[in-house]
Design a protein around this motif. Structure first.
Motif, PDB file in Angstrom:
ATOM      1  N   LYS A  42       0.831  -1.209   0.000  1.00 15.28           N
ATOM      2  CA  LYS A  42       0.000   0.000   0.000  1.00 15.28           C
ATOM      3  C   LYS A  42       0.867   1.261   0.000  1.00 15.28           C
ATOM      4  O   LYS A  42       0.621   2.196  -0.757  1.00 15.28           O
ATOM      5  CB  LYS A  42      -0.937   0.015   1.209  1.00 15.28           C
TER       6      LYS A  42
ATOM      7  N   ASN B 234       2.579   1.766  -3.360  1.00 14.96           N
ATOM      8  CA  ASN B 234       1.594   2.216  -4.349  1.00 14.96           C
ATOM      9  C   ASN B 234       1.173   3.660  -4.097  1.00 14.96           C
ATOM     10  O   ASN B 234       0.959   4.420  -5.043  1.00 14.96           O
ATOM     11  CB  ASN B 234       0.377   1.288  -4.375  1.00 14.96           C
ATOM     12  N   ASP B 235       1.070   4.045  -2.820  1.00 16.83           N
ATOM     13  CA  ASP B 235       0.740   5.437  -2.498  1.00 16.83           C
ATOM     14  C   ASP B 235       1.869   6.384  -2.920  1.00 16.83           C
ATOM     15  O   ASP B 235       1.608   7.487  -3.403  1.00 16.83           O
ATOM     16  CB  ASP B 235       0.441   5.603  -1.004  1.00 16.83           C
TER      17      ASP B 235
ATOM     18  N   LYS C 244       3.911   5.778  -5.391  1.00 17.39           N
ATOM     19  CA  LYS C 244       3.877   5.717  -6.857  1.00 17.39           C
ATOM     20  C   LYS C 244       2.777   6.620  -7.423  1.00 17.39           C
ATOM     21  O   LYS C 244       2.989   7.325  -8.414  1.00 17.39           O
ATOM     22  CB  LYS C 244       3.676   4.270  -7.310  1.00 17.39           C
ATOM     23  N   SER C 245       1.612   6.626  -6.794  1.00 16.94           N
ATOM     24  CA  SER C 245       0.480   7.418  -7.277  1.00 16.94           C
ATOM     25  C   SER C 245       0.555   8.883  -6.844  1.00 16.94           C
ATOM     26  O   SER C 245      -0.169   9.715  -7.372  1.00 16.94           O
ATOM     27  CB  SER C 245      -0.833   6.823  -6.771  1.00 16.94           C
ATOM     28  N   GLY C 246       1.413   9.175  -5.867  1.00 18.85           N
ATOM     29  CA  GLY C 246       1.504  10.536  -5.348  1.00 18.85           C
ATOM     30  C   GLY C 246       0.567  10.786  -4.175  1.00 18.85           C
ATOM     31  O   GLY C 246       0.532  11.882  -3.631  1.00 18.85           O
ATOM     32  N   LYS C 247      -0.189   9.771  -3.781  1.00 18.79           N
ATOM     33  CA  LYS C 247      -1.083   9.924  -2.632  1.00 18.79           C
ATOM     34  C   LYS C 247      -0.284  10.188  -1.361  1.00 18.79           C
ATOM     35  O   LYS C 247      -0.715  10.935  -0.496  1.00 18.79           O
ATOM     36  CB  LYS C 247      -1.945   8.669  -2.486  1.00 18.79           C
TER      37      LYS C 247
ATOM     38  N   THR D 191       9.070   8.570  -4.269  1.00 15.05           N
ATOM     39  CA  THR D 191       8.274   8.592  -5.500  1.00 15.05           C
ATOM     40  C   THR D 191       9.094   8.172  -6.715  1.00 15.05           C
ATOM     41  O   THR D 191       8.671   7.282  -7.459  1.00 15.05           O
ATOM     42  CB  THR D 191       7.600   9.962  -5.691  1.00 15.05           C
TER      43      THR D 191
ATOM     44  N   ALA E  57       8.655   4.572  -9.047  1.00 15.91           N
ATOM     45  CA  ALA E  57       7.943   4.977 -10.262  1.00 15.91           C
ATOM     46  C   ALA E  57       7.901   3.901 -11.340  1.00 15.91           C
ATOM     47  O   ALA E  57       6.878   3.711 -12.002  1.00 15.91           O
ATOM     48  CB  ALA E  57       8.560   6.259 -10.818  1.00 15.91           C
TER      49      ALA E  57
ATOM     50  N   LYS F 242       3.669  -4.065 -10.385  1.00 13.42           N
ATOM     51  CA  LYS F 242       2.939  -4.613  -9.240  1.00 13.42           C
ATOM     52  C   LYS F 242       3.631  -5.855  -8.706  1.00 13.42           C
ATOM     53  O   LYS F 242       3.714  -6.058  -7.497  1.00 13.42           O
ATOM     54  CB  LYS F 242       1.495  -4.947  -9.634  1.00 13.42           C
TER      55      LYS F 242
ATOM     56  N   ASN G  94      -1.929  10.053   3.950  1.00 13.17           N
ATOM     57  CA  ASN G  94      -2.370   8.891   3.176  1.00 13.17           C
ATOM     58  C   ASN G  94      -2.852   7.733   4.038  1.00 13.17           C
ATOM     59  O   ASN G  94      -3.279   6.727   3.507  1.00 13.17           O
ATOM     60  CB  ASN G  94      -1.244   8.388   2.261  1.00 13.17           C
TER      61      ASN G  94
END
Length: 169
Positions: free
Chosen positions: A33, A36-37, A39-42, A49, A53, A57, A141
């Motif tokens: 999680k 992925n957060d 990676k997404s910028g969340k 980041t 990048a 998965k 996040n």
């Protein structure tokens, strides 16, 4: 594990710098999680980041599984009186200020869950930084309850809980 991970998180996921978390023994679902957060910028990070990048998965899942299988490390803490305060808050909370017991969510052993991080064995200064980021609302996040908890902890309580967690196996 890749050299780029080891640079900050240690060869076996046991970070030597309080700036970076130890990943050894961390819950793999939680790590997936977080990556992925990033990676997404969340979850914002100038460092993480770009590191995640290009990861697929499958690569993220493999890294999380590898780190989760690594042995954890306990830190030595010298102030026994402060540890007692940290143990009390971790186990029972502080009913006078409305701080719930950390163990209610993170478990009696501090090993967390699939959605909440393992805190046991983490560097005390790293934990303090995370509590400050929750309090200042710069870490957004994750669990919203942590914003309230962090805002109710005094500096001494935050240090005590962080020290207590860092010496847990």
């Amino acid at each position: 594990v890749t050299t780029q991970c080891a640079t900050c998180h240690g060869e076996k996921g046991q970070s030597v710098s309080p700036q970076f978390p130890s990943l050894a023994g961390q819950n793999p679902e939680y790590m997936v999680k977080q990556m992925n957060d990033f990676k997404s910028g969340k979850r914002k990070s100038e460092t993480m980041t770009p590191q995640v990048a290009e990861l697929t998965k499958e690569e993220i899942a493999a890294l999380a599984a590898w780190f989760a299988a690594q042995p954890t490390k306990q830190h030595r803490v010298g102030d026994e009186d402060l540890l007692a305060v940290g143990r009390y808050i971790y186990r029972k909370g502080n009913s006078w200020s409305g701080v719930p017991a950390c163990a209610d969510c993170h478990g009696a052993d501090g090993h967390g869950t699939t959605t909440l991080p393992r805190l046991a064995g983490q560097n005390s200064r790293y934990l303090l930084t995370q509590l400050k980021e929750f309090n200042q609302r710069t870490r957004t996040n994750d669990n919203q309850a942590m914003h309230l908890v962090a805002s109710r902890l005094t500096e001494m309580e935050a240090k005590a809980v962080s020290d207590y967690l860092s010496q847990m196996p």
